[in-house]
Design a protein around this motif. Structure first.
Motif, PDB file in Angstrom:
ATOM      1  N   VAL A 123       0.833  -1.196   0.000  1.00 29.63           N
ATOM      2  CA  VAL A 123       0.000   0.000   0.000  1.00 29.63           C
ATOM      3  C   VAL A 123       0.871   1.250   0.000  1.00 29.63           C
ATOM      4  O   VAL A 123       0.607   2.218  -0.738  1.00 29.63           O
ATOM      5  CB  VAL A 123      -0.956   0.006   1.212  1.00 29.63           C
ATOM      6  CG1 VAL A 123      -1.625   1.370   1.375  1.00 29.63           C
ATOM      7  CG2 VAL A 123      -2.018  -1.079   1.047  1.00 29.63           C
ATOM      8  N   HIS A 124       1.926   1.242   0.802  1.00 30.81           N
ATOM      9  CA  HIS A 124       2.803   2.414   0.882  1.00 30.81           C
ATOM     10  C   HIS A 124       3.441   2.694  -0.477  1.00 30.81           C
ATOM     11  O   HIS A 124       3.477   3.843  -0.941  1.00 30.81           O
ATOM     12  CB  HIS A 124       3.887   2.214   1.935  1.00 30.81           C
ATOM     13  CG  HIS A 124       4.800   3.393   2.076  1.00 30.81           C
ATOM     14  ND1 HIS A 124       4.447   4.524   2.763  1.00 30.81           N
ATOM     15  CD2 HIS A 124       6.041   3.623   1.577  1.00 30.81           C
ATOM     16  CE1 HIS A 124       5.432   5.404   2.695  1.00 30.81           C
ATOM     17  NE2 HIS A 124       6.405   4.877   1.970  1.00 30.81           N
ATOM     18  N   ARG A 127       0.645   3.937  -2.937  1.00 34.24           N
ATOM     19  CA  ARG A 127       0.170   5.289  -2.632  1.00 34.24           C
ATOM     20  C   ARG A 127       1.230   6.336  -2.959  1.00 34.24           C
ATOM     21  O   ARG A 127       0.902   7.448  -3.388  1.00 34.24           O
ATOM     22  CB  ARG A 127      -0.262   5.388  -1.168  1.00 34.24           C
ATOM     23  CG  ARG A 127      -1.562   4.633  -0.895  1.00 34.24           C
ATOM     24  CD  ARG A 127      -2.158   5.002   0.437  1.00 34.24           C
ATOM     25  NE  ARG A 127      -3.493   4.433   0.597  1.00 34.24           N
ATOM     26  CZ  ARG A 127      -4.408   4.899   1.417  1.00 34.24           C
ATOM     27  NH1 ARG A 127      -4.134   5.963   2.168  1.00 34.24           N
ATOM     28  NH2 ARG A 127      -5.597   4.326   1.513  1.00 34.24           N
ATOM     29  N   THR A 128       2.502   6.009  -2.744  1.00 32.13           N
ATOM     30  CA  THR A 128       3.563   6.934  -3.143  1.00 32.13           C
ATOM     31  C   THR A 128       3.505   7.178  -4.645  1.00 32.13           C
ATOM     32  O   THR A 128       3.607   8.315  -5.119  1.00 32.13           O
ATOM     33  CB  THR A 128       4.943   6.391  -2.750  1.00 32.13           C
ATOM     34  OG1 THR A 128       4.995   6.185  -1.333  1.00 32.13           O
ATOM     35  CG2 THR A 128       6.044   7.364  -3.149  1.00 32.13           C
ATOM     36  N   GLN A 131       0.373   9.333  -5.594  1.00 32.24           N
ATOM     37  CA  GLN A 131       0.522  10.717  -5.147  1.00 32.24           C
ATOM     38  C   GLN A 131       1.414  11.493  -6.111  1.00 32.24           C
ATOM     39  O   GLN A 131       1.132  12.659  -6.438  1.00 32.24           O
ATOM     40  CB  GLN A 131       1.086  10.746  -3.729  1.00 32.24           C
ATOM     41  CG  GLN A 131       0.085  10.331  -2.664  1.00 32.24           C
ATOM     42  CD  GLN A 131       0.723   9.936  -1.348  1.00 32.24           C
ATOM     43  OE1 GLN A 131       1.920  10.177  -1.132  1.00 32.24           O
ATOM     44  NE2 GLN A 131      -0.045   9.329  -0.464  1.00 32.24           N
ATOM     45  N   GLU A 268      -8.111  10.504  -3.523  1.00 34.39           N
ATOM     46  CA  GLU A 268      -8.721   9.424  -2.745  1.00 34.39           C
ATOM     47  C   GLU A 268      -9.174   8.271  -3.636  1.00 34.39           C
ATOM     48  O   GLU A 268      -9.123   7.108  -3.234  1.00 34.39           O
ATOM     49  CB  GLU A 268      -9.912   9.962  -1.941  1.00 34.39           C
ATOM     50  CG  GLU A 268      -9.547  10.932  -0.829  1.00 34.39           C
ATOM     51  CD  GLU A 268      -9.204  12.318  -1.321  1.00 34.39           C
ATOM     52  OE1 GLU A 268      -8.613  13.096  -0.541  1.00 34.39           O
ATOM     53  OE2 GLU A 268      -9.518  12.648  -2.494  1.00 34.39           O
ATOM     54  N   GLU A 271      -6.078   6.277  -4.505  1.00 36.87           N
ATOM     55  CA  GLU A 271      -5.603   5.525  -3.343  1.00 36.87           C
ATOM     56  C   GLU A 271      -6.522   4.348  -3.034  1.00 36.87           C
ATOM     57  O   GLU A 271      -6.045   3.287  -2.591  1.00 36.87           O
ATOM     58  CB  GLU A 271      -5.481   6.459  -2.147  1.00 36.87           C
ATOM     59  CG  GLU A 271      -4.360   7.483  -2.288  1.00 36.87           C
ATOM     60  CD  GLU A 271      -4.242   8.427  -1.117  1.00 36.87           C
ATOM     61  OE1 GLU A 271      -3.137   8.962  -0.901  1.00 36.87           O
ATOM     62  OE2 GLU A 271      -5.253   8.637  -0.410  1.00 36.87           O
ATOM     63  N   VAL A 274      -5.474   1.562  -5.192  1.00 36.51           N
ATOM     64  CA  VAL A 274      -4.229   0.976  -4.671  1.00 36.51           C
ATOM     65  C   VAL A 274      -4.544  -0.043  -3.583  1.00 36.51           C
ATOM     66  O   VAL A 274      -3.963  -1.145  -3.550  1.00 36.51           O
ATOM     67  CB  VAL A 274      -3.289   2.073  -4.125  1.00 36.51           C
ATOM     68  CG1 VAL A 274      -2.163   1.456  -3.288  1.00 36.51           C
ATOM     69  CG2 VAL A 274      -2.692   2.879  -5.269  1.00 36.51           C
ATOM     70  N   ASP A 275      -5.461   0.288  -2.684  1.00 38.11           N
ATOM     71  CA  ASP A 275      -5.817  -0.636  -1.606  1.00 38.11           C
ATOM     72  C   ASP A 275      -6.391  -1.936  -2.174  1.00 38.11           C
ATOM     73  O   ASP A 275      -6.069  -3.034  -1.700  1.00 38.11           O
ATOM     74  CB  ASP A 275      -6.832   0.022  -0.663  1.00 38.11           C
ATOM     75  CG  ASP A 275      -6.237   1.196   0.103  1.00 38.11           C
ATOM     76  OD1 ASP A 275      -4.997   1.354   0.088  1.00 38.11           O
ATOM     77  OD2 ASP A 275      -7.017   1.967   0.707  1.00 38.11           O
TER      78      ASP A 275
END
Length: 308
Positions: A123-124, A127-128, A131, A268, A271, A274-275
């Motif tokens: 996830v990290h 999300r990077t 973003q 959002e 993201e 991504v989840d």
């Protein structure tokens, strides 16, 4: 806060401090902020353009350190665009790897995180990525036009990254694709969101599920590539595009801003996908992971061949 987050925050703090230094100082200031390990930059003051080439230290993919360089690069662009010493109107991103723009995500890292059942790491990473792409799509909240220069193949996350640019200029003969379904996954760093808005949901799903490779000429017909250059002429075409449209810069920025207002893409939403991607990754089988690792080996051979 993880060690990665702490390093990222420190890098950004140092960039903000750089804004107070003399930008002409070779050991500090804005110019020094563009000295990055895996990104080569060149500023053209005549057209107020920042040219940047990716130079991944291992495979031509988005490793974690390259992502950190991109965050620092975007921060530095924002600070430079706010000043008078290095005003930036156009940002061009290409690749220094022969025949490859980018092969996308760090598959080696994905396989290890999946085996470790490390959902947070996936996830990290994702999300990077989104973003960075979201800021790029929005011109870093400045009157900046972003241009993707494609002189080689763009696969997986490399293709997804290009979808966030205002303008994509590709050389004929280059290829684009989303191969994630070949090892049981789906592209989770923006493809659904960007393609659905450009092509409609049905065509986007068809492209994602096919796993096939598309030529630059095909994407030009779809409107995903904006200009086609002959092989070896991509950089000249980008320079011509900037020169020909320099006086229209403000109007173009306003048009892109209006397009985002008409068809917004919230961070959002990116993201959330991504989840879902991270959840799907943890359902991959050992056979899927071995296919993923065969792709890693093929990417490594590409690097070795280029170095030879």
């Amino acid at each position: 806060m993880t060690a990665y987050d702490l390093k990222m925050a420190t890098d950004i703090r140092d960039l903000r401090l750089a804004k107070t230094r003399d930008p002409r100082d070779p050991d500090g200031g804005i110019a020094a902020s563009f000295r990055l390990e895996q990104l080569d930059t060149r500023y053209d003051p005549d057209t107020q353009t920042l040219w940047t080439d990716m130079r991944a230290r291992t495979r031509p993919s988005f490793n974690a350190d390259l992502l950190r360089d991109f965050v620092r690069w975007q921060e530095a662009i924002g600070l430079a665009a706010d000043g008078v010493a290095m005003p930036i109107r156009y940002v061009v991103l290409g690749s220094g790897f022969p025949g490859i723009f980018s092969l996308g995500g760090d598959l080696n890292m994905f396989a290890q995180a999946i085996r470790d059942r490390n959902h947070d790491a996936l996830v990290h990473y994702g999300r990077t990525c989104v973003q960075i792409l979201h800021r790029n799509m929005r011109g870093l909240e400045r009157p900046i036009i972003t241009i993707g220069l494609v002189e080689g193949d763009a696969l997986g996350g490399g293709f997804e990254a290009l979808l966030s640019f205002h303008v994509v200029i590709a050389e004929r003969g280059t290829s684009f694709g989303l191969p994630e379904t070949l090892f049981g996954l789906f592209p989770g760093m923006g493809a659904h969101c960007f393609l659905s808005r450009r092509l409609g949901a049905a065509r986007a799903e068809r492209m994602i599920m096919s796993g096939r490779t598309y030529s630059a000429e095909e994407l030009y017909e779809m409107g995903l590539v904006h200009n086609l250059a002959e092989p070896g002429e991509g950089r000249r075409m980008v320079a011509d595009y900037i020169r020909q449209n320099h006086r229209r810069h403000s109007a173009h920025c306003a048009i892109y801003e209006a397009s985002r207002a008409v068809n917004p893409l919230p961070l959002e939403e990116l993201e959330a996908v991504v989840d879902l991607w991270a959840d799907a990754a943890l359902r991959l089988t050992e056979g899927d992971l071995k296919r993923m690792e065969r792709l890693v080996a093929a990417q490594t051979r590409l690097r070795e061949k280029a170095e030879a």
